[in-house]
Scaffold this motif. Structure first.
Motif, short mmCIF file in Angstrom:
data_model
loop_
_atom_site.label_atom_id
_atom_site.label_comp_id
_atom_site.label_asym_id
_atom_site.label_seq_id
_atom_site.Cartn_x
_atom_site.Cartn_y
_atom_site.Cartn_z
N GLY A 273 14.52 -12.65 5.24
CA GLY A 273 15.45 -12.37 4.32
C GLY A 273 16.20 -11.33 5.20
O GLY A 273 16.00 -11.07 6.04
N GLU A 274 17.28 -11.09 4.47
CA GLU A 274 18.26 -10.05 5.19
C GLU A 274 17.84 -8.80 5.14
O GLU A 274 16.85 -8.25 4.04
CB GLU A 274 19.56 -9.94 4.15
N PRO A 275 18.07 -8.00 6.11
CA PRO A 275 17.59 -6.44 6.24
C PRO A 275 17.71 -5.72 4.97
O PRO A 275 18.94 -5.71 4.30
CB PRO A 275 17.98 -5.96 7.32
N GLN A 276 16.89 -5.10 4.39
CA GLN A 276 17.06 -4.22 3.03
C GLN A 276 16.69 -3.02 3.17
O GLN A 276 16.04 -2.53 4.42
CB GLN A 276 16.26 -4.84 1.81
N TRP B 186 11.89 -9.82 4.01
CA TRP B 186 10.75 -10.72 3.84
C TRP B 186 10.51 -11.98 4.81
O TRP B 186 11.54 -11.96 5.51
CB TRP B 186 10.79 -10.99 2.41
N VAL B 187 9.39 -12.41 4.88
CA VAL B 187 9.35 -13.59 5.82
C VAL B 187 8.48 -14.74 5.17
O VAL B 187 7.33 -14.26 4.57
CB VAL B 187 8.83 -13.27 7.16
N GLY C 225 5.64 -8.68 13.22
CA GLY C 225 4.43 -7.83 12.99
C GLY C 225 4.64 -7.53 11.50
O GLY C 225 4.50 -6.38 10.98
N THR C 226 4.58 -8.50 10.51
CA THR C 226 4.56 -8.33 9.29
C THR C 226 3.26 -7.86 8.57
O THR C 226 2.14 -8.25 9.29
CB THR C 226 5.00 -9.56 8.44
N LYS C 227 3.32 -7.48 7.33
CA LYS C 227 2.20 -6.91 6.42
C LYS C 227 2.49 -7.71 5.17
O LYS C 227 3.48 -7.99 4.71
CB LYS C 227 2.23 -5.44 6.21
N ILE C 228 1.31 -7.91 4.58
CA ILE C 228 1.26 -8.65 3.08
C ILE C 228 1.47 -7.40 2.19
O ILE C 228 0.46 -6.44 2.23
CB ILE C 228 -0.15 -9.62 2.99
N TYR C 229 2.50 -7.72 1.26
CA TYR C 229 2.70 -6.55 0.02
C TYR C 229 2.42 -7.51 -1.37
O TYR C 229 2.97 -8.64 -1.50
CB TYR C 229 3.82 -6.11 -0.07
#
Length: 142
Positions: free
Chosen positions: A18-21, A11-12, A132-136
């Motif tokens: 956040g840490e990789p999940q 998450w950003v 390159g984030t997307k909104i969830y």
């Protein structure tokens, strides 16, 4: 070089990641844990969702730095800094016409050696950046 890890999600929020999940759901849960103070008292069924301003989150894949050694720079370094002064005057043609495929071969081999050395001594760069984030929508996952 930055390498995208498509098996992990982060998450950003602004300049914080956040840490990789292992999944989008886990990234959202991590985000909610990070922001739990924003929600006040949280109940186990996450009934607070929709009662605050946080209804979505940006999520993307982390990129990790993987070092590459540039064979051409190594050659320049050897010629400019390692060649003894006593022989430099008679070495004008030394490494002047190295073929591109030989430079590529040197780069590949030195990169393998460097990465093995880095790993063996635990010098690996553990930092990451999320691009390159997307909104969830949070309610779709928890």
């Amino acid at each position: 070089m930055l390498v995208k890890d498509e098996t992990k999600y982060c998450w950003v929020e602004d300049e914080v990641a956040g840490e990789p999940q292992d999944s989008i759901k886990e990234a959202i849960e991590d985000y909610l844990e990070y922001n739990k103070d924003s929600f006040g008292a949280c109940d186990s069924d996450r009934g607070y969702l929709g009662e605050n301003d946080i209804v979505s989150v940006r999520i993307g894949h982390p990129y990790h730095y993987v070092p590459e050694v540039d064979g051409e720079r190594v050659i320049w370094n050897v010629c400019d800094y390692d060649l003894d002064d006593e022989i430099a005057e008679w070495s004008d043609d030394y490494m002047k016409d190295v073929k591109k495929e030989h430079i590529d071969e040197l780069s590949e081999e030195l990169t393998k050696v460097f990465q093995a050395w880095e790993k063996r001594h635990r010098y690996e760069n553990i930092g990451y950046v999320v691009l390159g984030t997307k909104i969830y929508r949070i309610a779709d996952y928890v």
